[in-house]
Design a protein around this motif. Structure first.
Motif, PDB file in Angstrom:
ATOM      1  N   LEU A  47       0.988  -1.302  -0.122  1.00  0.00           N
ATOM      2  CA  LEU A  47       0.208  -0.052  -0.035  1.00  0.00           C
ATOM      3  C   LEU A  47       0.966   1.359  -0.066  1.00  0.00           C
ATOM      4  O   LEU A  47       1.643   1.438   1.082  1.00  0.00           O
ATOM      5  CB  LEU A  47      -0.897  -0.071   1.169  1.00  0.00           C
ATOM      6  CG  LEU A  47      -1.819   1.177   1.536  1.00  0.00           C
ATOM      7  CD1 LEU A  47      -2.719   1.542   0.394  1.00  0.00           C
ATOM      8  CD2 LEU A  47      -2.724   0.907   2.668  1.00  0.00           C
ATOM      9  N   MET A  48       0.843   1.927  -1.113  1.00  0.00           N
ATOM     10  CA  MET A  48       1.845   3.010  -1.298  1.00  0.00           C
ATOM     11  C   MET A  48       0.974   4.409  -1.400  1.00  0.00           C
ATOM     12  O   MET A  48       0.167   4.487  -1.996  1.00  0.00           O
ATOM     13  CB  MET A  48       2.579   3.014  -2.606  1.00  0.00           C
ATOM     14  CG  MET A  48       3.373   4.026  -3.041  1.00  0.00           C
ATOM     15  SD  MET A  48       4.906   4.325  -2.252  1.00  0.00           S
ATOM     16  CE  MET A  48       5.785   3.121  -2.978  1.00  0.00           C
ATOM     17  N   ALA A  49       1.480   5.387  -0.590  1.00  0.00           N
ATOM     18  CA  ALA A  49       0.932   6.567  -0.627  1.00  0.00           C
ATOM     19  C   ALA A  49       1.701   7.586  -1.436  1.00  0.00           C
ATOM     20  O   ALA A  49       2.924   7.580  -1.251  1.00  0.00           O
ATOM     21  CB  ALA A  49       0.869   7.132   1.006  1.00  0.00           C
ATOM     22  N   LEU A  50       0.924   8.377  -2.331  1.00  0.00           N
ATOM     23  CA  LEU A  50       1.850   9.452  -3.054  1.00  0.00           C
ATOM     24  C   LEU A  50       1.320  10.627  -2.326  1.00  0.00           C
ATOM     25  O   LEU A  50       0.142  11.126  -2.190  1.00  0.00           O
ATOM     26  CB  LEU A  50       1.164   9.670  -4.422  1.00  0.00           C
ATOM     27  CG  LEU A  50       1.377   8.374  -5.226  1.00  0.00           C
ATOM     28  CD1 LEU A  50       0.795   8.614  -6.779  1.00  0.00           C
ATOM     29  CD2 LEU A  50       3.095   7.832  -5.389  1.00  0.00           C
ATOM     30  N   LEU A  51       2.237  11.373  -1.557  1.00  0.00           N
ATOM     31  CA  LEU A  51       2.025  12.470  -0.759  1.00  0.00           C
ATOM     32  C   LEU A  51       2.850  13.559  -1.267  1.00  0.00           C
ATOM     33  O   LEU A  51       3.939  13.638  -1.495  1.00  0.00           O
ATOM     34  CB  LEU A  51       2.775  12.174   0.782  1.00  0.00           C
ATOM     35  CG  LEU A  51       2.556  12.956   1.713  1.00  0.00           C
ATOM     36  CD1 LEU A  51       0.982  13.532   2.163  1.00  0.00           C
ATOM     37  CD2 LEU A  51       3.147  12.553   2.917  1.00  0.00           C
TER      38      LEU A  51
END
Length: 351
Positions: free
Chosen positions: A29-33
């Motif tokens: 689960l990757m967040a683009l922040l």
């Protein structure tokens, strides 16, 4: 696994993505922040096939997706504003993607019903299957949108600011729920957010973006505890900046001096970064390097207190946080002189 290599994208002569390289591991689960306008939603749409990159490639499980349409990439997409069909019930919304499949690939009515009820049970909404979107809360609508995205059994789940339209309390509840759901289904997922707390709480990995580039990728703990640039330090939480100079491996910021062995040989202006909670505050000198400051104001924030301080040597204002218990123990009042010692200070050479 999603592999992104050398992705660039421009609109009208303005480059919004600049040589993006990123890998999302299978089941991760990757967040683009990042802040608004940094390119994170454009990158998500390129992964989905809703946008086309000018250069570079996207691979799913080693297969180049360049020749595949958004429909054929088998990606589930959850939008910020739900995008539910208002004239359809909850059940019909979730079943829609299955019912519009070509006849050869379309499940039977019985199988569709079984899958939809199973998904609604997964998102804890099966008891509301016959309601319409207008009869649901914002949080419930977003869970319906997620169930609809999952109904087509996607290889990848993409979420664009999925909780951005919700109030703070509901947003907090839903992000914890999403983390539990992901732990259960382990579907490779990427979500876009500008909320630092959301990314750090939900994601396995965080990619911090700025002006079309990736500044840093790592676990939530890694990017928060070990920021590799001033931007990442500034973006992830409240921070104080202390300006000074480097000489022979020592940084001097007013009367406060500290060894900076990582910068031996540098003779330059520098900035020290300290998070508000990374200070020890006392009424008496400790004998260690510290900053003398006068308390201007204090604000209680639940279990913590934020102090507004003014340095005695330079007059610069800064802030520190401490526990309410410690604040009461010291009896700190406006006008009192305190001694503040940074527990963790990161020095960057100033451009």
């Amino acid at each position: 696994m999603i592999e992104i290599a050398g992705i660039t994208k421009a609109y009208g002569g303005q480059t919004v993505l600049k040589d993006i390289n990123l890998t999302v591991p299978t089941g991760g689960l990757m967040a683009l922040l990042g802040p608004s306008g940094c390119g994170k939603t454009t990158l998500l749409r390129i992964i989905s096939g809703l946008e086309t990159a000018d250069n570079g490639m996207v691979k799913f499980q080693g297969e180049d997706a360049a020749g595949q349409s958004a429909k054929n990439r088998n990606v589930g997409f959850v939008f910020q504003h739900y995008a539910l069909f208002r004239h359809m019930t909850v059940f019909e919304n979730v079943a829609f993607g299955l019912r519009v499949r070509p006849r050869k690939l379309r499940p039977s009515k019985k199988d569709i019903s079984k899958r939809v009820h199973s998904l609604l049970d997964l998102v804890q909404l099966d008891n509301l299957h016959d309601r319409y979107p207008s009869q649901l809360s914002g949080g419930q609508r977003q869970r319906v949108a997620l169930a609809r995205a999952l109904a087509v059994e996607p290889k990848v789940l993409l979420l664009d600011e999925p909780f951005g339209a919700l109030d703070a309390r509901v947003r907090q509840e839903l992000r914890r729920w999403l983390r539990r759901l992901h732990d259960e289904i382990r579907l490779t997922s990427v979500f876009v957010t500008h909320d630092q707390e959301e990314a750090l709480e939900v994601a396995d990995q965080v990619a911090v973006m700025n002006e079309g580039r990736i500044e840093q990728v790592g676990s939530p703990e890694d990017v928060y505890e070990h920021p590799n640039s001033p931007f990442v330090y500034n973006f992830l939480g409240d921070v104080n900046l202390f300006h000074g100079s480097l000489l022979n491996g020592t940084v001097a910021m007013g009367d406060y001096e500290l060894a900076a062995p990582e910068h031996i040989g540098a003779d330059a202006d520098a900035v020290g970064y300290v998070r508000l909670h990374d200070f020890d505050v006392s009424l008496c000198p400790s004998g260690l390097p510290e900053i003398g400051a006068v308390v201007s104001r204090s604000r209680a924030l639940g279990a913590t207190v934020r102090l507004e301080l003014k340095r005695r040597d330079t007059g610069e204002p800064f802030e520190a946080e401490m526990s309410l218990e410690r604040f009461r123990e010291l009896g700190i009042k406006p006008g009192v002189t305190v001694h503040v010692r940074p527990r963790k200070l990161k020095v960057f050479v100033q451009d």
